[in-house]
Write an enzyme that holds these catalytic residues in place. Sequence first.
Site, PDB file in Angstrom:
ATOM      1  N   ARG A 238      37.057 -89.374  55.956  1.00  0.00           N
ATOM      2  CA  ARG A 238      37.727 -88.997  56.990  1.00  0.00           C
ATOM      3  C   ARG A 238      39.319 -89.371  56.483  1.00  0.00           C
ATOM      4  NH1 ARG A 238      34.141 -86.548  58.651  1.00  0.00           N
ATOM      5  NH2 ARG A 238      33.076 -86.300  60.426  1.00  0.00           N
ATOM      6  N   GLU A 267      44.097 -82.525  59.897  1.00  0.00           N
ATOM      7  CA  GLU A 267      43.691 -81.218  59.457  1.00  0.00           C
ATOM      8  C   GLU A 267      44.038 -80.244  60.386  1.00  0.00           C
ATOM      9  OE1 GLU A 267      39.683 -81.779  58.581  1.00  0.00           O
ATOM     10  OE2 GLU A 267      39.983 -83.658  57.206  1.00  0.00           O
ATOM     11  N   HIS A 285      38.054 -79.741  53.605  1.00  0.00           N
ATOM     12  CA  HIS A 285      36.939 -80.112  54.427  1.00  0.00           C
ATOM     13  C   HIS A 285      35.694 -79.518  54.255  1.00  0.00           C
ATOM     14  CE1 HIS A 285      35.972 -83.332  58.022  1.00  0.00           C
ATOM     15  NE2 HIS A 285      34.892 -83.276  57.085  1.00  0.00           N
TER      16      HIS A 285
END
Length: 319
Positions: A238, A267, A285
Amino acid sequence: MSHVVVPSRLPGTAVERLRAVHDVTYRDEDVPLPAQELSELVAGAHALVVTLGQRVDAALLDAAGPGLRVVANVAVGYDNVDLDACRERGVTVTNTPGVLTDATADIAFALVLMVTRRLAEAEREVRSGEAPPWGTFHLLGTSVQGKTIGILGPGSIGLATAHRARAFGMRVLLSGRSEPDPAAVRRLEARVVPFEELLAEADVLSVHTPLTPATRHLLDAAALARMKPSAVLVNTARGPVVDEAALAAALEAGTLAGAGLDVFEDEPRVHPGLLERDDVVLLPHIGSATIETRTAMADLAADNVLAVLAGRAPLTPVP
Ligand code: GLV
Ligand code: GLV
């Protein structure tokens, strides 16, 4: 028959299987809904199947109403879900551990190779049409063989990444809150070390810890300063575990050699100091992004919903 809300597209037959038993509101689109529209969509739901772009907080739970029994997160990480708010309302939360371990470890080690062998830079050069003739000193990287990988967070994804590193001839150090499985430590010929030692000894530091209040900015300026100037940081866990501004500053100052990032603090935004650098590899991601893995994640989320709504124990409740 219960009411299940699936606010974004899922692969495979998960939605059909839910529809066979329940009344399903399915939004067949692959971008998260804005919070306000999500609140309207979930009204009256007994179950929600959410992805990590959807924040499940007290307001959303209240918008769903008192009938809500389960939130199935289609991800192994669940920092997008307010667990206390769920617990207070008696809502079960599930995630998707196990099924995405290999896919995510593959991306972690892919980033190790991309950064150490300068693969993204090399690929950009060829595409630009400006690659020079073969040269002995052209695009030299560093070898991973004989180097040390430090795994921060030796859970299943961390250990699977370590396994790949062993196959590439790396030594393995493990560090984290939880004790790694002793059989895995033996198999990897790994050493379990304190955080400070992991920072000091790793040639590659790979982050696999969940995002919690304790791990937010665990890799801050002070921690990054303890790493070797030749070291590389990889993050597939993360974004907020790493202080992105501090990372950009360390790379700029030459106190760290490179970084490979699949996750970011905010993000899909990326710190501008990272975007401009050739020693940084950036992915959007995609750790679990294979058709097999995403289908297995959707199936596991659906199975959790089906279990809870049938009065059975969920398969993979969050701890
Ligand atoms: C993806 O980031 C996940 O937590 O599954
Ligand atoms: C997290 O820090 C872990 O030990 O897995």
